[in-house]
Each structure stands twice: as structure tokens, then as C-alpha cells.
Design a protein around this motif. Sequence first.
Motif, PDB file in Angstrom:
ATOM      1  N   MET A   1       1.015  -1.342   0.086  1.00  0.00           N
ATOM      2  CA  MET A   1       0.084  -0.145   0.034  1.00  0.00           C
ATOM      3  C   MET A   1       1.146   1.143  -0.008  1.00  0.00           C
ATOM      4  O   MET A   1       1.993   1.024   0.628  1.00  0.00           O
ATOM      5  CB  MET A   1      -0.966  -0.034   1.078  1.00  0.00           C
ATOM      6  N   ASP A   2       0.333   2.288  -0.868  1.00  0.00           N
ATOM      7  CA  ASP A   2       1.162   3.473  -0.922  1.00  0.00           C
ATOM      8  C   ASP A   2       0.585   4.456   0.193  1.00  0.00           C
ATOM      9  O   ASP A   2      -0.576   4.815   0.230  1.00  0.00           O
ATOM     10  CB  ASP A   2       0.839   4.142  -2.289  1.00  0.00           C
ATOM     11  N   PHE A   3       1.373   4.975   1.178  1.00  0.00           N
ATOM     12  CA  PHE A   3       0.963   5.722   2.565  1.00  0.00           C
ATOM     13  C   PHE A   3       1.473   7.306   2.293  1.00  0.00           C
ATOM     14  O   PHE A   3       1.602   8.117   3.078  1.00  0.00           O
ATOM     15  CB  PHE A   3       1.795   5.301   3.754  1.00  0.00           C
ATOM     16  N   GLU A   4       2.387   7.420   1.299  1.00  0.00           N
ATOM     17  CA  GLU A   4       2.946   8.667   0.735  1.00  0.00           C
ATOM     18  C   GLU A   4       1.802   9.759   0.518  1.00  0.00           C
ATOM     19  O   GLU A   4       0.787   9.527  -0.370  1.00  0.00           O
ATOM     20  CB  GLU A   4       3.888   8.428  -0.340  1.00  0.00           C
ATOM     21  N   LEU A   5       1.811  10.890   1.247  1.00  0.00           N
ATOM     22  CA  LEU A   5       1.059  11.893   0.672  1.00  0.00           C
ATOM     23  C   LEU A   5       1.513  12.647  -0.411  1.00  0.00           C
ATOM     24  O   LEU A   5       2.607  12.668  -1.001  1.00  0.00           O
ATOM     25  CB  LEU A   5       1.016  12.973   2.008  1.00  0.00           C
ATOM     26  N   THR A   6       0.432  13.370  -1.281  1.00  0.00           N
ATOM     27  CA  THR A   6       0.949  14.128  -2.352  1.00  0.00           C
ATOM     28  C   THR A   6       1.417  15.291  -1.965  1.00  0.00           C
ATOM     29  O   THR A   6       1.365  15.764  -0.701  1.00  0.00           O
ATOM     30  CB  THR A   6      -0.369  14.549  -3.134  1.00  0.00           C
ATOM     31  N   ALA A   7       1.893  16.254  -2.836  1.00  0.00           N
ATOM     32  CA  ALA A   7       2.789  17.389  -2.436  1.00  0.00           C
ATOM     33  C   ALA A   7       1.686  18.434  -1.937  1.00  0.00           C
ATOM     34  O   ALA A   7       2.010  19.106  -1.174  1.00  0.00           O
ATOM     35  CB  ALA A   7       3.705  17.873  -3.917  1.00  0.00           C
ATOM     36  N   GLU A   8       0.606  18.268  -2.498  1.00  0.00           N
ATOM     37  CA  GLU A   8      -0.482  19.181  -2.063  1.00  0.00           C
ATOM     38  C   GLU A   8      -1.150  18.929  -0.733  1.00  0.00           C
ATOM     39  O   GLU A   8      -1.237  19.747   0.044  1.00  0.00           O
ATOM     40  CB  GLU A   8      -1.916  19.147  -3.237  1.00  0.00           C
ATOM     41  N   GLN A   9      -0.986  17.588  -0.526  1.00  0.00           N
ATOM     42  CA  GLN A   9      -1.292  17.258   0.770  1.00  0.00           C
ATOM     43  C   GLN A   9      -0.402  17.717   1.993  1.00  0.00           C
ATOM     44  O   GLN A   9      -0.779  18.011   3.124  1.00  0.00           O
ATOM     45  CB  GLN A   9      -1.777  15.711   0.822  1.00  0.00           C
ATOM     46  N   GLU A  10       0.768  17.406   1.390  1.00  0.00           N
ATOM     47  CA  GLU A  10       1.949  17.836   2.639  1.00  0.00           C
ATOM     48  C   GLU A  10       1.873  19.328   2.654  1.00  0.00           C
ATOM     49  O   GLU A  10       1.975  19.735   4.080  1.00  0.00           O
ATOM     50  CB  GLU A  10       3.248  17.560   1.852  1.00  0.00           C
ATOM     51  N   LEU A  11       1.731  20.241   1.688  1.00  0.00           N
ATOM     52  CA  LEU A  11       1.403  21.680   1.847  1.00  0.00           C
ATOM     53  C   LEU A  11       0.314  21.723   2.622  1.00  0.00           C
ATOM     54  O   LEU A  11       0.463  22.814   3.580  1.00  0.00           O
ATOM     55  CB  LEU A  11       1.454  22.140   0.476  1.00  0.00           C
ATOM     56  N   LEU A  12      -0.747  21.289   2.405  1.00  0.00           N
ATOM     57  CA  LEU A  12      -1.936  21.651   3.400  1.00  0.00           C
ATOM     58  C   LEU A  12      -1.724  21.317   4.779  1.00  0.00           C
ATOM     59  O   LEU A  12      -1.910  21.987   5.897  1.00  0.00           O
ATOM     60  CB  LEU A  12      -3.303  20.692   3.072  1.00  0.00           C
ATOM     61  N   ASN A  13      -1.172  19.989   5.112  1.00  0.00           N
ATOM     62  CA  ASN A  13      -0.721  19.591   6.273  1.00  0.00           C
ATOM     63  C   ASN A  13       0.504  20.730   7.119  1.00  0.00           C
ATOM     64  O   ASN A  13      -0.144  21.384   8.257  1.00  0.00           O
ATOM     65  CB  ASN A  13      -0.143  18.443   6.205  1.00  0.00           C
ATOM     66  N   GLN A  14       1.161  21.261   6.396  1.00  0.00           N
ATOM     67  CA  GLN A  14       2.066  22.057   6.839  1.00  0.00           C
ATOM     68  C   GLN A  14       1.335  23.425   7.197  1.00  0.00           C
ATOM     69  O   GLN A  14       1.495  24.164   8.229  1.00  0.00           O
ATOM     70  CB  GLN A  14       3.417  22.427   6.004  1.00  0.00           C
ATOM     71  N   THR A  15       0.496  24.067   6.187  1.00  0.00           N
ATOM     72  CA  THR A  15      -0.114  25.364   6.188  1.00  0.00           C
ATOM     73  C   THR A  15      -1.065  25.185   7.540  1.00  0.00           C
ATOM     74  O   THR A  15      -1.132  26.047   8.357  1.00  0.00           O
ATOM     75  CB  THR A  15      -1.020  25.472   5.042  1.00  0.00           C
ATOM     76  N   ALA A  16      -1.900  24.137   7.927  1.00  0.00           N
ATOM     77  CA  ALA A  16      -2.713  24.110   8.721  1.00  0.00           C
ATOM     78  C   ALA A  16      -2.204  23.978  10.234  1.00  0.00           C
ATOM     79  O   ALA A  16      -2.385  24.705  11.249  1.00  0.00           O
ATOM     80  CB  ALA A  16      -3.530  22.851   8.893  1.00  0.00           C
ATOM     81  N   ARG A  17      -0.964  23.248  10.125  1.00  0.00           N
ATOM     82  CA  ARG A  17      -0.133  22.929  11.384  1.00  0.00           C
ATOM     83  C   ARG A  17       0.605  24.639  11.802  1.00  0.00           C
ATOM     84  O   ARG A  17       0.532  24.865  13.216  1.00  0.00           O
ATOM     85  CB  ARG A  17       1.145  22.078  11.555  1.00  0.00           C
ATOM     86  N   GLU A  18       1.074  25.139  10.681  1.00  0.00           N
ATOM     87  CA  GLU A  18       1.681  26.201  11.057  1.00  0.00           C
ATOM     88  C   GLU A  18       0.678  27.535  11.373  1.00  0.00           C
ATOM     89  O   GLU A  18       0.991  28.452  12.327  1.00  0.00           O
ATOM     90  CB  GLU A  18       2.357  26.784   9.931  1.00  0.00           C
ATOM     91  N   PHE A  19      -0.596  27.485  10.706  1.00  0.00           N
ATOM     92  CA  PHE A  19      -1.441  28.480  11.124  1.00  0.00           C
ATOM     93  C   PHE A  19      -1.860  28.328  12.873  1.00  0.00           C
ATOM     94  O   PHE A  19      -1.882  29.070  13.283  1.00  0.00           O
ATOM     95  CB  PHE A  19      -2.679  28.301  10.261  1.00  0.00           C
ATOM     96  N   CYS A  20      -1.847  27.056  12.910  1.00  0.00           N
ATOM     97  CA  CYS A  20      -2.392  26.476  14.328  1.00  0.00           C
ATOM     98  C   CYS A  20      -1.227  27.180  15.378  1.00  0.00           C
ATOM     99  O   CYS A  20      -1.730  27.799  16.234  1.00  0.00           O
ATOM    100  CB  CYS A  20      -2.500  25.150  14.439  1.00  0.00           C
ATOM    101  N   GLU A  21       0.093  26.946  15.171  1.00  0.00           N
ATOM    102  CA  GLU A  21       0.932  27.311  16.009  1.00  0.00           C
ATOM    103  C   GLU A  21       1.100  28.775  16.085  1.00  0.00           C
ATOM    104  O   GLU A  21       1.284  29.411  17.296  1.00  0.00           O
ATOM    105  CB  GLU A  21       2.391  26.776  15.398  1.00  0.00           C
ATOM    106  N   LYS A  22       0.768  29.494  15.167  1.00  0.00           N
ATOM    107  CA  LYS A  22       1.112  31.105  14.964  1.00  0.00           C
ATOM    108  C   LYS A  22      -0.255  31.989  15.473  1.00  0.00           C
ATOM    109  O   LYS A  22      -0.191  32.820  16.260  1.00  0.00           O
ATOM    110  CB  LYS A  22       1.317  31.466  13.589  1.00  0.00           C
ATOM    111  N   GLU A  23      -1.367  31.178  15.037  1.00  0.00           N
ATOM    112  CA  GLU A  23      -2.610  31.977  15.024  1.00  0.00           C
ATOM    113  C   GLU A  23      -3.558  31.441  16.260  1.00  0.00           C
ATOM    114  O   GLU A  23      -4.664  32.271  16.595  1.00  0.00           O
ATOM    115  CB  GLU A  23      -3.415  32.156  13.973  1.00  0.00           C
ATOM    116  N   LEU A  24      -3.641  30.311  16.543  1.00  0.00           N
ATOM    117  CA  LEU A  24      -4.380  29.614  17.483  1.00  0.00           C
ATOM    118  C   LEU A  24      -3.849  29.537  18.795  1.00  0.00           C
ATOM    119  O   LEU A  24      -4.209  29.869  19.990  1.00  0.00           O
ATOM    120  CB  LEU A  24      -4.922  28.411  16.973  1.00  0.00           C
ATOM    121  N   ILE A  25      -2.489  28.650  19.057  1.00  0.00           N
ATOM    122  CA  ILE A  25      -2.163  28.196  20.385  1.00  0.00           C
ATOM    123  C   ILE A  25      -1.669  29.287  21.277  1.00  0.00           C
ATOM    124  O   ILE A  25      -2.182  29.463  22.486  1.00  0.00           O
ATOM    125  CB  ILE A  25      -0.947  27.379  20.211  1.00  0.00           C
ATOM    126  N   PRO A  26      -0.989  30.760  20.657  1.00  0.00           N
ATOM    127  CA  PRO A  26      -0.923  31.713  21.539  1.00  0.00           C
ATOM    128  C   PRO A  26      -2.012  32.282  22.151  1.00  0.00           C
ATOM    129  O   PRO A  26      -2.022  32.830  23.259  1.00  0.00           O
ATOM    130  CB  PRO A  26      -0.460  32.753  20.552  1.00  0.00           C
TER     131      PRO A  26
END
Length: 388
Positions: free
Chosen positions: A1-26
Amino acid sequence: MDFELTAEQELLNQTAREFCEKELIPHEGLLEKTNELPRELELDIRRKAMTVGLHACNMPESVGGAGLDCVSLTLVAKGLSRASLALAESVRRPCNILTACEGEQVTHFLDPVMRGEKRECIAMSEPDAGSDLKAMKTRAVKDGSDWVINGTKHFIANVRLCEFVILFAVTGEDQTPVGTRKRISCFLVDLDAPGLEVANGYEQMGHRGYHNNILRFDDVRVGGWQMVGAEGEGFKVASDWLGGPGRLTIAAVCQARAERAFEVAADCAAQRRQFGQPIGKFQGVSFPLADMAIDIRLGDLLLMNTAWRVDQNFPTVIEDGAMAKVWCSEMLGRVADQAIQTCGGMGLMADLPLERIYRDARFERIWEGTSEIQRHIISRQLMRERGV
């Protein structure tokens, strides 16, 4: 089975996590101290989420959304849900029930939601009807071309940040071979409608700033155009939403918080020293960490596999979502508890997020269908496959 994310999915994951760290958690400290999410902060988060493309990313392109697949949406939910619920929910992922809007419903409800101008809440639960939706008593009676609604709903989330409610009510009854069957329908109701009272809800043990409210309907009149779908199809609408997106989102929330709790515990085990060495060197600390890592890995595999199965249109989406919610919600409870144990006294202090994660974790085994209801759904399917 292929568990690798697409480039778009990797970018979405990174965008959401960075938004959380910068705009939410504080802002988590503010919620814990005041138990309030200021309206201006909620709107600011919503605007910023629109700028980076996270607003309404779960909605189809045909209505102005991003049209993301379930795997991508699950990655976004995980990334945002490392923060407190009230903050994460400010990044609006509207209820997909709204995709069924037609005619005037589109201009009055759907379009403003997509523009970030309105926010919806969902009213299903009642004081005497929780998991058993068919036991609900709120009724809508036909009066000419209108419907007149009476009844009470409770446990309705963050009503004071919303402009309208997606309401489920009984619109009639049918006699069947197994007894009386209630017809449940879905309505879109403005919260400023005459006769609709928004009351304070109950004091709760966690989820600071994410309040529950009580809605009381006293001869609330709505137009026939405000019914979503056909009369009597509300239960199907609710089941479709709960069985797929609703429960899988809860599982993603639990997975994200478990990962955050584990990171705090693992860092503590590596940095805190006792008897001349890091406490992570002691088996009493390291072995539980290993169990936590295994639990989290299994949860992530189940979560992402379920999202993938949704995208592949597997016929058991409802049962798959139930499995993911049971495992991830119960796993979060175990991980949060052990993370506090690993950190000792500091784990109980508000300086770390663990005591909050521990409090909030208890909700997840109850709402959107209790663990017992999920096990019923799973076991029922197992018997159906065997002709029982």
C-alpha cells in the motif's frame, strides 16, 4: 500500500499546522483564564483563515469551497486541532448539510457562510433525546405554507457566535409494521426569529470558551423554503453527516491532541533528570512512552485509512468512522493520563497543556455518539454481514 502523501497534501498539512502554532495556540491562555472567546478574535481568525485558504475547505468547489478530498480534510483537521477547540473551530469548516441548500436558502444561508459573514450551529440533542434521535420531541406543524416550531434543544455549541441554526424537528408520524415512526425534517432558522430564545447552557468541565446553549422554540414560524430537502428526510441528512465527516473529524481532533500530549511527555522524559540521569532512561517511564507511541501510531493508521476509504467510496463508511472515533477518543484518554503521569507534578499545572488536554479528552467519548453507540453501529454491521 502507498502511504505517501501528495505534494498538495503535504502543503495543506504544513499550512494548517503552522496556522495553528502562529494564530491559535498563543490565545489558549486567554481562553483558560476568561472562559471566553472574544467575538473580535473569532472574526480575526476567520479572516486570516480565509487568506490562507483554510476557510470552508471542506465544501465543494461548486459552492466556492476548496473541494478537498477526505484525506486532505483530515490532515487539515489534525493540524488545526492541536489547539483548544474554540480556537480551532474559528477556522470555519461549515456543516456539509448546507451543500443541500437550494433557491433562497443559498442566498440567505449558504453564500454568507461561504463569504465568512455568517456561522451556523446544529440543534439535534434534547433533554430527553440524546443518542436516540428518533425520541426527539421538538415539533414543526404545517400552517399554510409555513411551519410553526415548538420544543427545546440543548448542548448546542457556541450559539452566541452564530447567526442561524440547522434544526431537526418532528414533522409527522407514520404507522409501520413495527410501530409508530416519526418523520424528522431539517430546517434552517435565523437565531433572531421571533419566539426563539437563546439561553445559557450548563457549566462544563472543559473546552474553555466553547460554550453550550439551550434553544427554546415557542411558536417560531419559518417559511416552507427554509426546509432542507424533502419533508421527513431529516434523519437521513443527520445520519449522513454524523456517519462520515462528523465522527471522522472527532477522531482527527483526538489524534492531534494525543500527539501533542505525547510530545510534551517525551520532551519532559528527555530533559528532566533524577538520580543523575534523564527520567526517560528508567523503564517505569520509558515503557509507558513506548505504549503511548504505539497507541498513537495505530490511531493515525486507522484515521487515515478510514479517510482513504471514504475517498474510495467503500460501502462501510459509517462503521469505519465509528471505529476511528472509538479508538482515537479512548486512546486520547489513555495518552493524556499517562502524559501527566510522566511529567509528574508539573503535568497537573496550567504551565503545560496536559491538564487541559486531559479535561477536554473526556468529552470525546460522549458527543457525536457515545462509545457505546459506536460499538453498537460496528457490531450491528458485523451481524448483518453474517445474515443476522
